[in-house]
Design a protein around this motif. Structure first.
Motif, short mmCIF file in Angstrom:
data_model
loop_
_atom_site.label_atom_id
_atom_site.label_comp_id
_atom_site.label_asym_id
_atom_site.label_seq_id
_atom_site.Cartn_x
_atom_site.Cartn_y
_atom_site.Cartn_z
N GLU A 145 -12.50 11.50 -4.17
CA GLU A 145 -11.23 12.07 -3.77
C GLU A 145 -10.06 11.17 -4.17
O GLU A 145 -9.01 11.64 -4.61
N PHE A 146 -10.26 9.86 -4.05
CA PHE A 146 -9.21 8.93 -4.44
C PHE A 146 -8.97 8.99 -5.95
O PHE A 146 -7.82 8.98 -6.40
N ALA A 147 -10.04 9.08 -6.72
CA ALA A 147 -9.90 9.19 -8.18
C ALA A 147 -9.14 10.47 -8.54
O ALA A 147 -8.29 10.46 -9.45
N THR A 148 -9.42 11.57 -7.84
CA THR A 148 -8.71 12.83 -8.08
C THR A 148 -7.23 12.68 -7.76
O THR A 148 -6.36 13.13 -8.52
N LEU A 149 -6.92 12.02 -6.64
CA LEU A 149 -5.52 11.77 -6.26
C LEU A 149 -4.81 10.94 -7.32
O LEU A 149 -3.70 11.27 -7.73
N MET A 150 -5.44 9.87 -7.77
CA MET A 150 -4.81 9.01 -8.77
C MET A 150 -4.58 9.76 -10.07
O MET A 150 -3.53 9.60 -10.70
N ALA A 151 -5.53 10.57 -10.49
CA ALA A 151 -5.37 11.35 -11.72
C ALA A 151 -4.20 12.31 -11.59
O ALA A 151 -3.41 12.48 -12.53
N ALA A 152 -4.07 12.95 -10.43
CA ALA A 152 -2.96 13.88 -10.20
C ALA A 152 -1.63 13.15 -10.21
O ALA A 152 -0.64 13.65 -10.77
N LEU A 153 -1.57 11.96 -9.61
CA LEU A 153 -0.33 11.20 -9.59
C LEU A 153 0.07 10.73 -10.99
O LEU A 153 1.27 10.69 -11.32
N LYS A 154 -0.91 10.38 -11.80
CA LYS A 154 -0.62 9.92 -13.16
C LYS A 154 -0.17 11.06 -14.05
O LYS A 154 0.55 10.86 -15.01
N HIS A 155 -0.64 12.26 -13.73
CA HIS A 155 -0.31 13.44 -14.54
C HIS A 155 1.14 13.77 -14.31
O HIS A 155 1.95 14.11 -15.03
#
Length: 60
Positions: free
Chosen positions: A50-60
């Motif tokens: 879930e954290f990896a998904t959050l970070m990917a969304a923030l970087k996008h």
């Protein structure tokens, strides 16, 4: 979850004054997030995926 022995870290881009930062700690399977101004306050604990998904969304 007991995070009393967790090693907390903040971004190297954070200023030296402490400021308004979030700090992260990781343990098997989880990532914990806290406010650097309130280290004894509440912590958000999420799964690593879930954290990896959050970070990917923030970087996008």
């Amino acid at each position: 979850m007991d995070l009393t022995t967790a090693t907390w870290r903040k971004s190297s881009r954070s200023g030296s004054t402490g400021g308004e930062c979030v700090e992260l700690a990781s343990a098997p399977g989880i990532v914990a997030v806290r406010d650097s101004k309130d280290p004894d306050g509440p912590k958000l604990v999420v799964g690593r995926d879930e954290f990896a998904t959050l970070m990917a969304a923030l970087k996008h």
